[in-house]
Design an enzyme around this catalytic site. Structure first.
Site, PDB file in Angstrom:
ATOM      1  N   TYR A 180       0.790  -1.231   0.000  1.00 32.93           N
ATOM      2  CA  TYR A 180       0.000   0.000   0.000  1.00 32.93           C
ATOM      3  C   TYR A 180       0.823   1.283   0.000  1.00 32.93           C
ATOM      4  CZ  TYR A 180      -3.956  -2.965   1.268  1.00 32.93           C
ATOM      5  OH  TYR A 180      -4.937  -3.924   1.288  1.00 32.93           O
ATOM      6  N   ASN A 185      -7.547   4.041  -3.566  1.00 36.88           N
ATOM      7  CA  ASN A 185      -8.075   2.976  -2.714  1.00 36.88           C
ATOM      8  C   ASN A 185      -9.179   3.547  -1.839  1.00 36.88           C
ATOM      9  OD1 ASN A 185      -8.057   0.321  -1.400  1.00 36.88           O
ATOM     10  ND2 ASN A 185      -7.243   1.417   0.384  1.00 36.88           N
ATOM     11  N   GLU A 186     -10.412   3.075  -2.051  1.00 37.33           N
ATOM     12  CA  GLU A 186     -11.534   3.455  -1.180  1.00 37.33           C
ATOM     13  C   GLU A 186     -11.676   4.968  -1.000  1.00 37.33           C
ATOM     14  OE1 GLU A 186     -11.706   1.227   2.465  1.00 37.33           O
ATOM     15  OE2 GLU A 186     -11.631  -0.693   1.427  1.00 37.33           O
ATOM     16  N   ASP A 192     -16.342  -1.965  -0.668  1.00 34.96           N
ATOM     17  CA  ASP A 192     -17.586  -2.651  -1.011  1.00 34.96           C
ATOM     18  C   ASP A 192     -18.767  -1.937  -0.345  1.00 34.96           C
ATOM     19  OD1 ASP A 192     -19.567  -4.341  -1.764  1.00 34.96           O
ATOM     20  OD2 ASP A 192     -18.728  -6.147  -0.859  1.00 34.96           O
ATOM     21  N   GLU A 220      -8.953  -6.847  -1.695  1.00 35.84           N
ATOM     22  CA  GLU A 220      -8.899  -7.318  -0.307  1.00 35.84           C
ATOM     23  C   GLU A 220     -10.088  -8.247  -0.110  1.00 35.84           C
ATOM     24  OE1 GLU A 220      -9.284  -3.990   2.407  1.00 35.84           O
ATOM     25  OE2 GLU A 220      -7.397  -3.080   1.777  1.00 35.84           O
TER      26      GLU A 220
END
Ligand SMILES: *[C@@H]1O[C@H](CO)[C@@H](O)[C@H](O)[C@H]1NC(C)=O
Ligand SMILES: *[C@@H]1O[C@H](CO)[C@@H](O)[C@H](O)[C@H]1NC(C)=O
Ligand SMILES: *[C@@H]1O[C@H](CO)[C@@H](O)[C@H](O)[C@H]1NC(C)=O
Length: 485
Positions: A85, A157-158, A200, A265
């Site tokens: 990351y 990321n997110e 998600d 993930e």
């Protein structure tokens, strides 16, 4: 000149290298074998986000002794990729990357970090998009582009983490994807894929997927279209199933994707310990034609309790029971079948971007992307300066320097990375260092390790451990005799 190229050629043959992979339609493909590649991955961030610290000059791929320990354990586990990351482009990663390359593992790399100025922010996203931020993402590309096992870059990321963040964030994430792809096109000799790793949040998942994978001009050459779409999903918990976990909805929703889909993930940790039965579904006929595998979260035990190895950051480590459960699940898969699937002949074409794709109220439906911030065009055309540069190097000693224990407290003997042949991808059985059982069941090795042990090296290991056993028996005998007197 001639001398130099001869030396270069020598250098190139001295270090075995993985074959760089490509994206073809919705598959990752090995261009040499023509086969699909399914990601069997592990999130790798020893030290948590503190493992990347610009002040102490370290990141997860900067300490070769730590990488050797972890590559050996991941090799035994059976994974073929790591996700990292938080990287510092200005550190030297050559030894760590060479270790993971030799261990048969690809790398999926985030170009962002949690440090201020090193990622798009979910709140007031427009304030986080500027030239020196982009420069850093390009520097990560420079630092890793020359390694053959760099598989992909995550442009975000997110960043969309709840419904309220969908009003402005999508166009900025898409703009960063565009900028990275333009940079790679100009400065990298192969098209390393770039895409977004989504949380998600099921309410906005399909709009996000459509927003990032539609094409502005209707074809796959769109520089702002993601080359892949990845999902961090925790909806399979405990003894669940393909339908109970709603993984079936994911397959249904992604089945017409024009680009590869995978879990960036997965691995819900409630209940704990985990049994990882989703492995059978992800890599089985339920899912393997739609998902190119996934990445388990995560290697290191941290406060959030998702780890499979408990360790001090730069020292000894202890396997946790989840390590053995996961290894057992991987060992059940038919890896050679899984990694020899043929690419699909064609994939659905990308859909054209249009506000009609957006279904959720408040989700951005404007596909006019933000223009490059001032100063960024120059960096894209001239390249980052100075340019970080990476290359594979020769590793001489593959032994692990730290003590690693089984969950039952016994020390794992002769722990080492087993360097694989040119182009050989890691699979369960590549490294058969023998572990003892997980959480004290006392039933010996989980069995998975010995299954694939058909090559000479393993026999050698077996012989060696038999030798140790014999000596031990002798000592025990003497001890018993002495005791008898
Ligand atoms: C761009 O990145 C490089 C490598 O990290 C760094 O040395 C340089 O100072 C950065 N330049 C700008 C303008 O941020
Ligand atoms: C991890 O190791 C530390 C000591 O190094 C210990 O205190 C802790 O309980 C261990 N955690 C788990 C989950 O085993
Ligand atoms: C769409 O986004 C662009 C770029 O951020 C902006 O210039 C334009 O005003 C936006 N259009 C609408 C209708 O909001």
């Amino acid at each position: 000149m001639l001398m130099q190229s001869a030396l270069l050629a020598l250098g190139a043959t001295a270090v075995a290298a993985l074959q760089p992979l490509e994206v073809k339609n919705d598959d990752f493909v090995n261009p040499k074998t023509g086969n699909r590649f399914q990601i069997v991955g592990m999130a790798y961030q020893p030290g948590g986000s503190a493992g990347y610290d610009p002040k102490t000059k370290r990141d997860p791929l900067s300490n070769p002794d730590v990488c050797m320990r972890d590559a050996a354990l991941l090799q035994i586990l059976g994974v073929n990729a790591i996700r990292v990351y938080n990287l510092n482009p200005d550190l030297n990663h050559d030894e760590c990357v060479s270790i993971f390359n030799a261990a048969g593992m690809y790398m999926l790399l985030d170009v962002n970090s949690p440090m201020p100025g090193e990622a798009l922010t979910s709140f007031e996203v427009y304030k986080s998009y500027y030239a020196s931020y982009l420069n850093r993402t390009f520097a990560v590309v420079e630092a890793f582009k020359d390694y053959p096992n760099t598989l992909a870059f995550f442009s975000g990321n997110e960043v969309i983490d709840k419904e309220e963040t969908t009003e402005f964030v999508p166009s900025y994430v898409r703009a960063v994807t565009r900028d990275l792809k333009n940079y790679i096109k100009k400065h990298v000799s192969r098209p390393i894929p770039v895409g977004y790793s989504a949380a998600d949040v099921r309410e906005v998942l399909w709009d996000s997927f459509n927003y990032f994978t539609c094409s502005l001009q209707g074809d796959a050459n769109d520089m702002s279209m993601g080359d892949l779409f990845a999902l961090n999903s925790y909806s399979w918990c405990g003894d669940s199933s393909f339908t109970k976990s709603s993984f079936d909805d994911l397959v249904e929703g992604f089945k017409d994707s024009p680009v590869p889909i995978f879990f960036s993930e997965f691995g819900c940790n409630t209940p704990s310990p985990r049994i990882f039965t989703e492995i059978g579904s992800i890599y089985g006929p339920d899912m393997y034609n739609v998902f190119a595998g996934g990445i388990v979260y995560e290697y290191t035990q941290e406060e959030n309790n998702y780890g499979i190895v408990n360790m001090t950051e730069e020292g000894p480590a202890t396997l946790m029971s989840d390590f053995y459960s996961l290894k057992e699940q991987y060992a059940k898969l038919d890896f050679s079948k899984l990694q020899n699937l043929k690419p699909k002949a064609s994939a659905p074409k990308p859909v054209s971007c249009s506000p009609k794709l957006i279904t959720v109220d408040g989700f951005q439906s404007n596909f006019t992307l933000p223009a490059l911030p001032p100063g960024a065009a120059k960096i894209i055309s001239e390249g980052v300066s100075p340019k970080p540069k990476g290359k594979l190097v020769e590793i001489k000693d593959w032994k692990v320097k730290f003590e690693v224990r089984n969950a039952d407290g016994t020390v794992i003997k002769d722990l080492a990375v087993k360097p694989l042949a040119d182009d050989e991808v890691n699979a369960p059985g590549s490294n058969t260092a023998s572990l003892s059982a997980g959480s004290g069941s006392g039933s010996g090795s989980s069995g998975s390790g010995s299954q694939g042990s058909t090559n000479g090296d393993d026999k050698e290991n077996d012989a060696a451990s038999r030798g140790v056993g014999a000596v031990l028996a002798l000592v025990m005998g003497v001890v018993a005799m002495v005791a008898a007197f």
